[in-house]
Design an enzyme around this catalytic site. Structure first.
Site, PDB file in Angstrom:
ATOM      1  CG  ASN A  13      -0.033  -0.291   2.728  1.00  0.00           C
ATOM      2  OD1 ASN A  13       0.402   0.393   2.967  1.00  0.00           O
ATOM      3  ND2 ASN A  13      -0.067  -1.293   3.457  1.00  0.00           N
TER       4      ASN A  13
ATOM      5  CB  SER B 201       7.885 -15.241  -1.357  1.00  0.00           C
ATOM      6  OG  SER B 201       9.090 -16.551  -2.031  1.00  0.00           O
TER       7      SER B 201
ATOM      8  CE  LYS C 248      10.656 -19.093  -8.351  1.00  0.00           C
ATOM      9  NZ  LYS C 248       9.720 -18.617  -8.957  1.00  0.00           N
TER      10      LYS C 248
ATOM     11  CB  SER D 258      11.376 -15.839 -19.555  1.00  0.00           C
ATOM     12  OG  SER D 258      12.431 -15.311 -18.522  1.00  0.00           O
TER      13      SER D 258
END
Ligand code: NAI
Length: 286
Positions: free
Chosen positions: A78, A147, A190, A222
């Site tokens: 936020n 994460s 991960k 990628s």
């Protein structure tokens, strides 16, 4: 009625996020994407200028439409979290409402609800360093971007995910097996993502019947993977050693995501689904 998907982590036509968007679009979903703020201008202008048109072609010959692109920086929940140097950074100052909470609010105001939430993003500033040389700051940054960003996204979007909806993230086998070169705490990030997938599947399942799964994908060239530096080696290793000798295509991951998001997968949740030509099943190289 068609489903609506929000895919966080699309900034070009090379990554898994783009391929997932295409598979979901081909299955009839409306596509919204969240694009990292520093990459937003180039992504939107490339889209507008038709640079991705070839990659937008769906199996029926039509072009994938992206209904709306939202700016997003998933390391901030936020506005109170955003430090001054980011607020005033010229790559950020031109956009607004890009924290996770604000992005969810914008999607709610624009569309009311979604059916599918996809997290296809990761960042580890020290990814090229071995874990033994990773700083606390680098490690925590990897966990924050790769994460916690998922915990935060699901937390903020859950109230607007329709019953029967589902959520998917992308993980990598370095979480459970040693992959030298996947450093900077990315292997740890991960591992956290996969553990969180189980706990979040329980919490979102009990609260709203929402399913939560992660796809453990094989190597893809990628933008993010090229930054790690060993992607060509990993692709060659996979071709040489996996049960299926072919190169993995991003569409194969996209199609799995479309399956997982569909009613065909209505009893699958809390899972790590391998889409890697079977490499995970090997015990030794051949
Ligand atoms: P990509 O470069 O297409 O996607 C990563 C995206 O994350 C980029 O669009 C980047 O702008 C965005 N991003 C980074 N930090 C962000 C932040 N703070 N807020 C919002 N967006 C942010 O690369 P790729 O490889 O398709 O990555 C997608 C997912 O697939 C990642 O979770 C990655 O770890 C995972 N994966 C990739 C593999 C590969 O070989 N490429 C293998 C297994 C998993």
């Amino acid at each position: 009625k068609g489903k609506r998907a929000f895919i966080a982590g699309v900034a070009d036509d090379n990554g898994y996020g783009w391929a997932i968007a295409k598979s979901l679009a081909a299955a009839g979903a409306e596509i919204l994407v969240g694009t990292w703020v520093p990459a937003l201008n180039i992504f939107e202008s490339s889209l507008r200028r038709g640079k991705f048109d070839e990659s937008r072609v769906l199996p029926d010959g039509s072009l994938m439409e992206i209904t709306k692109v939202y700016p997003l920086d998933a390391v901030f929940d936020n506005p109170e979290d955003v430090p001054e140097e980011i607020k005033t950074n010229k790559r950020y100052a031109g956009s607004s409402n890009w924290t996770v909470q604000e992005a969810a609010e914008c999607v709610k105001n624009d569309f009311g609800s979604i059916d599918i939430l996809v997290h296809s993003l990761a960042n580890g500033p020290e990814v090229v360093k071995p874990l033994l040389e990773t700083s606390r700051k680098g490690y925590l940054a990897a966990i924050s971007a790769s994460s916690y960003s998922y915990v935060s996204l699901l937390k903020h979007f859950l109230p607007i995910i329709n019953p029967g909806g589902s959520s998917i993230s992308l993980t990598y086998i370095a979480s459970e097996r040693i992959i030298p070169g996947y450093g900077g705490g990315m292997s740890s990030a991960k591992a956290a993502l996969e553990s969180d997938t189980r706990v979040l599947a329980f919490e979102a399942g009990r609260r709203k019947g929402i399913r939560v799964n992660t796809i453990s994908a094989g190597p893809l060239r990628s933008r993010a993977a090229k930054a790690i530096g060993f992607i060509d080696m990993m692709i060659d290793y996979s071709s040489a050693n996996a049960p299926l000798e072919k190169e993995l295509s991003a569409d194969e991951v996209g199609n799995t995501a479309a399956f997982l998001a569909s009613p065909l997968a209505s009893a699958i949740t809390g899972g790590v689904i391998y889409v890697d030509n079977g490499l995970n099943a090997m015990g030794v190289g051949v």
